[in-house]
Structure formats: structure tokens, C-alpha cells
Design a protein around this motif. Structure first.
Motif, PDB file in Angstrom:
ATOM      1  N   THR A 116       4.267  -3.064   6.486  1.00  0.00           N
ATOM      2  CA  THR A 116       4.794  -2.189   5.585  1.00  0.00           C
ATOM      3  C   THR A 116       4.043  -1.237   4.301  1.00  0.00           C
ATOM      4  O   THR A 116       3.103  -1.770   3.525  1.00  0.00           O
ATOM      5  N   PHE A 117       4.323   0.662   4.292  1.00  0.00           N
ATOM      6  CA  PHE A 117       3.837   1.213   3.534  1.00  0.00           C
ATOM      7  C   PHE A 117       4.509   1.934   2.817  1.00  0.00           C
ATOM      8  O   PHE A 117       5.296   2.717   3.420  1.00  0.00           O
ATOM      9  N   LEU A 118       4.399   2.757   1.917  1.00  0.00           N
ATOM     10  CA  LEU A 118       4.480   4.202   1.147  1.00  0.00           C
ATOM     11  C   LEU A 118       4.653   5.137   1.671  1.00  0.00           C
ATOM     12  O   LEU A 118       2.815   5.089   1.231  1.00  0.00           O
ATOM     13  N   ILE A 119       5.122   6.195   1.352  1.00  0.00           N
ATOM     14  CA  ILE A 119       4.268   7.790   1.653  1.00  0.00           C
ATOM     15  C   ILE A 119       5.415   8.569   0.683  1.00  0.00           C
ATOM     16  O   ILE A 119       6.582   8.785   0.845  1.00  0.00           O
ATOM     17  N   LEU A 120       3.837   9.548  -0.215  1.00  0.00           N
ATOM     18  CA  LEU A 120       4.562  10.036  -0.833  1.00  0.00           C
ATOM     19  C   LEU A 120       4.447  11.879  -1.300  1.00  0.00           C
ATOM     20  O   LEU A 120       2.915  11.339  -0.772  1.00  0.00           O
ATOM     21  N   ASN A 121       4.970  12.502  -1.076  1.00  0.00           N
ATOM     22  CA  ASN A 121       4.251  13.788  -0.892  1.00  0.00           C
ATOM     23  C   ASN A 121       4.129  14.060  -2.776  1.00  0.00           C
ATOM     24  O   ASN A 121       4.739  13.461  -3.697  1.00  0.00           O
ATOM     25  N   SER A 122       2.405  14.764  -3.098  1.00  0.00           N
ATOM     26  CA  SER A 122       2.335  14.531  -4.739  1.00  0.00           C
ATOM     27  C   SER A 122       2.262  15.230  -5.174  1.00  0.00           C
ATOM     28  O   SER A 122       1.954  15.979  -6.491  1.00  0.00           O
ATOM     29  N   ASP A 123       3.755  16.176  -5.065  1.00  0.00           N
ATOM     30  CA  ASP A 123       3.733  17.065  -5.887  1.00  0.00           C
ATOM     31  C   ASP A 123       5.261  17.386  -6.733  1.00  0.00           C
ATOM     32  O   ASP A 123       5.778  18.171  -6.707  1.00  0.00           O
ATOM     33  N   ILE A 124       5.489  16.032  -6.666  1.00  0.00           N
ATOM     34  CA  ILE A 124       6.714  15.172  -7.068  1.00  0.00           C
ATOM     35  C   ILE A 124       7.167  14.503  -7.789  1.00  0.00           C
ATOM     36  O   ILE A 124       6.764  13.746  -8.044  1.00  0.00           O
ATOM     37  N   VAL A 125       8.333  15.086  -8.866  1.00  0.00           N
ATOM     38  CA  VAL A 125       8.578  14.157 -10.463  1.00  0.00           C
ATOM     39  C   VAL A 125       9.705  13.187  -9.984  1.00  0.00           C
ATOM     40  O   VAL A 125      10.878  14.450  -9.794  1.00  0.00           O
ATOM     41  N   SER A 126      10.057  12.306 -10.060  1.00  0.00           N
ATOM     42  CA  SER A 126      11.167  11.313 -10.025  1.00  0.00           C
ATOM     43  C   SER A 126      11.224  10.044 -10.237  1.00  0.00           C
ATOM     44  O   SER A 126       9.842   9.658 -10.909  1.00  0.00           O
ATOM     45  N   ALA A 134      14.129  13.366   0.604  1.00  0.00           N
ATOM     46  CA  ALA A 134      12.937  13.975  -1.005  1.00  0.00           C
ATOM     47  C   ALA A 134      11.578  13.947  -0.860  1.00  0.00           C
ATOM     48  O   ALA A 134      11.050  13.480  -1.828  1.00  0.00           O
ATOM     49  N   GLY A 135      10.907  13.636   0.155  1.00  0.00           N
ATOM     50  CA  GLY A 135       9.411  13.943   0.305  1.00  0.00           C
ATOM     51  C   GLY A 135       8.981  11.933   0.038  1.00  0.00           C
ATOM     52  O   GLY A 135       7.761  11.662  -0.315  1.00  0.00           O
ATOM     53  N   VAL A 136       9.751  10.912  -0.064  1.00  0.00           N
ATOM     54  CA  VAL A 136       9.249   9.929  -0.391  1.00  0.00           C
ATOM     55  C   VAL A 136       9.666   8.562   1.181  1.00  0.00           C
ATOM     56  O   VAL A 136      11.222   9.250   1.649  1.00  0.00           O
ATOM     57  N   TYR A 137       8.483   8.330   1.792  1.00  0.00           N
ATOM     58  CA  TYR A 137       8.832   7.393   3.240  1.00  0.00           C
ATOM     59  C   TYR A 137       8.648   5.941   2.749  1.00  0.00           C
ATOM     60  O   TYR A 137       7.458   5.808   2.207  1.00  0.00           O
ATOM     61  N   LYS A 170       0.529  -1.138  -0.155  1.00  0.00           N
ATOM     62  CA  LYS A 170       0.031   0.227   0.171  1.00  0.00           C
ATOM     63  C   LYS A 170       0.313   0.920   0.057  1.00  0.00           C
ATOM     64  O   LYS A 170       2.009   0.803   0.877  1.00  0.00           O
ATOM     65  N   ALA A 171       0.656   2.408  -0.311  1.00  0.00           N
ATOM     66  CA  ALA A 171       0.752   3.887  -0.070  1.00  0.00           C
ATOM     67  C   ALA A 171      -0.130   4.099  -0.070  1.00  0.00           C
ATOM     68  O   ALA A 171      -0.909   4.897  -0.196  1.00  0.00           O
ATOM     69  N   LEU A 172       0.124   5.743   0.622  1.00  0.00           N
ATOM     70  CA  LEU A 172      -0.155   7.017   1.209  1.00  0.00           C
ATOM     71  C   LEU A 172       0.474   8.036   0.266  1.00  0.00           C
ATOM     72  O   LEU A 172       1.417   8.362   0.738  1.00  0.00           O
ATOM     73  N   LEU A 173      -0.489   8.766  -1.126  1.00  0.00           N
ATOM     74  CA  LEU A 173      -0.091   9.353  -1.211  1.00  0.00           C
ATOM     75  C   LEU A 173      -0.336  11.016   0.012  1.00  0.00           C
ATOM     76  O   LEU A 173      -2.040  11.645  -0.517  1.00  0.00           O
ATOM     77  N   LEU A 174       0.067  12.005  -0.325  1.00  0.00           N
ATOM     78  CA  LEU A 174      -0.943  13.666   0.228  1.00  0.00           C
ATOM     79  C   LEU A 174      -0.240  14.274  -0.304  1.00  0.00           C
ATOM     80  O   LEU A 174       0.002  15.252  -1.359  1.00  0.00           O
ATOM     81  N   ALA A 175      -1.571  14.382  -0.991  1.00  0.00           N
ATOM     82  CA  ALA A 175      -2.544  15.375  -2.244  1.00  0.00           C
ATOM     83  C   ALA A 175      -3.055  16.339  -1.329  1.00  0.00           C
ATOM     84  O   ALA A 175      -3.778  16.998  -2.038  1.00  0.00           O
ATOM     85  N   GLY A 176      -3.016  16.547  -0.214  1.00  0.00           N
ATOM     86  CA  GLY A 176      -4.217  18.021   0.375  1.00  0.00           C
ATOM     87  C   GLY A 176      -3.023  19.833   0.009  1.00  0.00           C
ATOM     88  O   GLY A 176      -4.124  20.535   0.661  1.00  0.00           O
ATOM     89  N   GLY A 177      -2.408  19.901  -0.502  1.00  0.00           N
ATOM     90  CA  GLY A 177      -1.379  20.648  -0.406  1.00  0.00           C
ATOM     91  C   GLY A 177      -2.706  21.827  -1.416  1.00  0.00           C
ATOM     92  O   GLY A 177      -3.257  21.858  -2.720  1.00  0.00           O
ATOM     93  N   LEU A 178      -2.133  23.246  -0.791  1.00  0.00           N
ATOM     94  CA  LEU A 178      -2.783  24.184  -1.566  1.00  0.00           C
ATOM     95  C   LEU A 178      -2.360  24.520  -2.644  1.00  0.00           C
ATOM     96  O   LEU A 178      -3.457  25.642  -4.280  1.00  0.00           O
ATOM     97  N   GLY A 179      -0.683  24.366  -3.463  1.00  0.00           N
ATOM     98  CA  GLY A 179      -0.663  25.161  -4.621  1.00  0.00           C
ATOM     99  C   GLY A 179      -0.215  26.638  -4.439  1.00  0.00           C
ATOM    100  O   GLY A 179      -0.347  26.918  -5.946  1.00  0.00           O
TER     101      GLY A 179
END
Length: 348
Positions: free
Chosen positions: A99-109, A170-173, A2-11
Motif C-alpha cells: 500500500t502506498f500514497l500518491i500526491l500531486n506536489s502542487d497542493i497545499v492541504s 483532491a490529487g491525493v490517492y 511509502k509515498a510517490l510525489l508527482l513533481a514533474g509539472g512545468l508550472g
């Protein structure tokens, strides 16, 4: 997995691109960034994601709910008010028991998520932070670590000489579920500034995953535009593309025999390019667009359903969906949105 995508930012810094849609939904090569991230996670064995939202959350749900063909199960959880990165992670605790992944959703990598997870498990870490090396660390939180790759300290925006490390978050955990008990409920928490130092202080095994490939956050319009140029140049593998002479075509693209397309360029599905028009180089055109007779579009990113009328000129521009660039109009070094020019000036 599983992965959690943090997508709540105002941008905020991406406005006016984020006036009508959340930052993770801005298109990258014709598809929303969040969708691109999910597809890349799927390649690494992730079959279930949780999207944590706040700003324009309904937009995200409305987009993904009809897309059952992605092959990834999607859950949604919305914050009533912004909780910070740590608070958002805690808010999604009920979804994770392994075990799970966490990503900031404003990153291209180009991070290899499968290798990241493998590294985390091999070290028997309870938290692993993906990290990139930068020349100037003065504007970042720096991670210090020992010879075995375990984190020893965090230093926020160190001055010259205050740290020997050049590696930043790098915003990925990767987390083990027990880490979540260290984050308070219903509280605004920064995982970077509060949770990680706390975990270290309490003796949790925290590992660093060094990553030296392509990485950029799309926090500004200049960076947003740079991502497309880097993908077209082949600097990033974030989007898998096949091209002929550097020109990537979607389905049902119609190009008049007298029109000229100069690579590198991307042209989306159902787009038409009329007689004597010139497109490219370093241009991305979305789906269902029309590029009018004798118009010129170069070094620009056009979203979906854009109409460029006859004799128009676009250079180093971003044009959002549904816009009409009128006859003889010139759009240069700026953003064109809702049929008007924005005050934003883009670098060349």
C-alpha cells in the motif's frame, strides 16, 4: 509506508516564479513546498518517498541530497518526456510492493494522511481518492459514490443537473500495487481521465475519502500568494507555527529598535530589518534578507537573499531570490524577479 510525489509539472501558469526552479520547489513560508509536504508525510508515518520529476529535475535532487537530516529516505525517478499523471505513476512501479500514497506536489492541504490510509484499509479498497466538496463543479472532474463511500462514476465538468455530487478529485490517492498493472508502460496516460474509469469498469474496489478542511493548488501566482495569507491567518495547519502577537521569527533575526513589524508576519533566519523600516501585515520574508532603512513592505512574499534598499516601497508583491529592490523603488501588485518587474498583475 511509502509515498510517490508527482513533481514533474512545468508550472506554466506560475511563471515567472518557475523560470528558474520547478513548481514544487517554490517556497512556502521560507521552505520549498516539496520539503513541507515531505515533513508532513513524515508526521503521518511515511518513512520513504519517491519523487517523480521531469522539469528541472536536477534542481530537486541537488536540494534534497544534502538533507539527510529529514529522516525520510528519498528516491528519484525522472521522465525522459512527460508521461501524464498515470504514466508517471507507472514509471515508478518498481518502488512499490505494498500500500502506498500518491500526491500531486502542487497542493497545499491539511489532509490527515494517516487517517486516509486507515480509511483505505478499513474498506479494503484497491484505490482510494481523497476528495473535497466545492460549490461549482463545472470546471472539475466530479466523483459520484454510494452510501458506503464506494465510487460509482466519474463525470468530467458536468453541466448543472448532470450530477448530484459536489465532490472533486483532491490529487491525493492511496493505491494497492495490483492497480498498477492496469496502466500501460511508456505511454502518456491521465490517471484521472483514463485509469480511474478503467478501474471502475473492471470492478476494482474504489473508495472516496471525503475531506472538508483546507485545500488549494498553487497553480497561479494569486493562489500562491493566498496560501501565505491563509497560513498567517491560521486558516491552514499545513505549516506548524508559533508566534508572538502574530509575528513568527526565525533564528538570528535582527530588528532595529525603531523598526516596526506588524502581524501577522513571518521573518526568516538571518534576516535584518533596519531603522524605521515597516514590515507587515500579511508579509512573509525569507532567509538572509535585508530590509533597508525607512522602507515599507506589506502584503508581500519575499524569497531568500533579497535586499530591499532604503526608502523602497513593496505592496502586494512577490520578490524572488537574489533580487535587489533599489533605493526609492516602488513594487506594487506584481512580481519582481531577476532584478526586473514582470508583466504579471496580482489581485488585491
Amino acid at each position: 509506508m511509502k509515498a510517490l510525489l508527482l513533481a514533474g509539472g512545468l508550472g506554466t501558469r506560475l511563471r515567472p516564479l518557475t523560470d528558474d526552479l520547478p513548481k514544487p520547489m517554490v517556497p512556502i513560508m521560507g521552505r520549498p513546498l516539496l520539503e513541507r509536504i515531505i515533513l508532513n508525510l513524515k508526521k503521518s508515518g511515511v518513512d520513504e518517498v519517491v519523487i517523480s520529476t521531469y522539469y528541472k529535475s536536477q534542481y530537486i535532487e541537488d536540494y534534497f541530497k544534502p538533507k539527510e537530516d529529514l529522516g525520510v529516505k528519498i528516491h528519484y525517478i525522472t521522465e525522459e518526456s512527460p508521461l501524464g499523471t498515470g504514466g508517471a505513476i507507472k514509471n515508478a512501479e518498481k518502488f512499490f510492493d505494498d500500500t502506498f500514497l500518491i500526491l500531486n506536489s502542487d497542493i497545499v492541504s491539511d489532509i490527515d494522511y494517516a487517517d486516509l490510509i486507515k480509511n483505505h484499509k478499513r474498506r479494503r479498497a484497491q484505490a482510494t481518492i481523497a476528495s473535497i466538496e466545492v460549490r461549482d463543479t463545472s470546471q472539475y472532474g466530479v466523483i459520484e459514490f454510494d452510501e458506503k463511500g464506494f465510487i460509482t462514476a466519474f463525470k468530467e465538468k458536468p453541466k448543472p443537473g448532470e450530477s448530484n455530487s459536489k465532490y472533486i478529485n483532491a490529487g491525493v490517492y492511496v493505491f494497492e500495487p495490483e492497480v498498477l498493472k492496469e496502466i500501460p508502460e511508456n505511454t502518456v496516460v491521465s490517471v484521472e481521465r483514463e485509469t480511474y474509469p478503467k478501474l471502475l469498469e473492471k470492478g476494482y474496489r474504489m473508495a472516496i475519502y471525503k475531506f472538508n478542511g483546507y485545500w488549494i493548488d498553487i497553480g497561479t501566482i494569486d493562489k500562491y500568494k493566498k496560501v501565505h495569507e491563509d497560513i498567517l491567518k491560521g486558516k491552514s495547519r499545513f505549516v506548524s507555527t508559533t508566534s508572538s502577537r502574530g509575528i513568527i521569527l526565525g533564528d538570528n533575526v535582527k530588528i532595529h529598535p525603531t523598526a516596526k513589524v506588524i502581524g501577522p508576519a513571518y521573518i526568516g533566519n538571518n534576516t535584518e530589518i533596519d531603522a524605521y523600516a515597516t514590515v507587515g501585515p500579511y508579509t512573509v520574508i525569507g532567509n538572509n534578507c535585508r530590509i533597508g532603512q525607512e522602507s515599507k513592505v506589506s502584503q508581500s512574499v519575499l524569497w531568500d537573499n533579497v535586499k530591499v534598499r532604503r526608502f523602497a516601497r513593496l505592496e502586494n508583491a512577490v520578490v524572488t531570490s537574489e533580487c535587489i529592490v533599489d533605493v526609492n523603488m516602488e513594487v506594487k501588485n506584481t512580481v519582481f524577479t531577476a532584478n526586473r518587474l514582470a508583466s504579471t498583475t496580482l489581485t488585491t
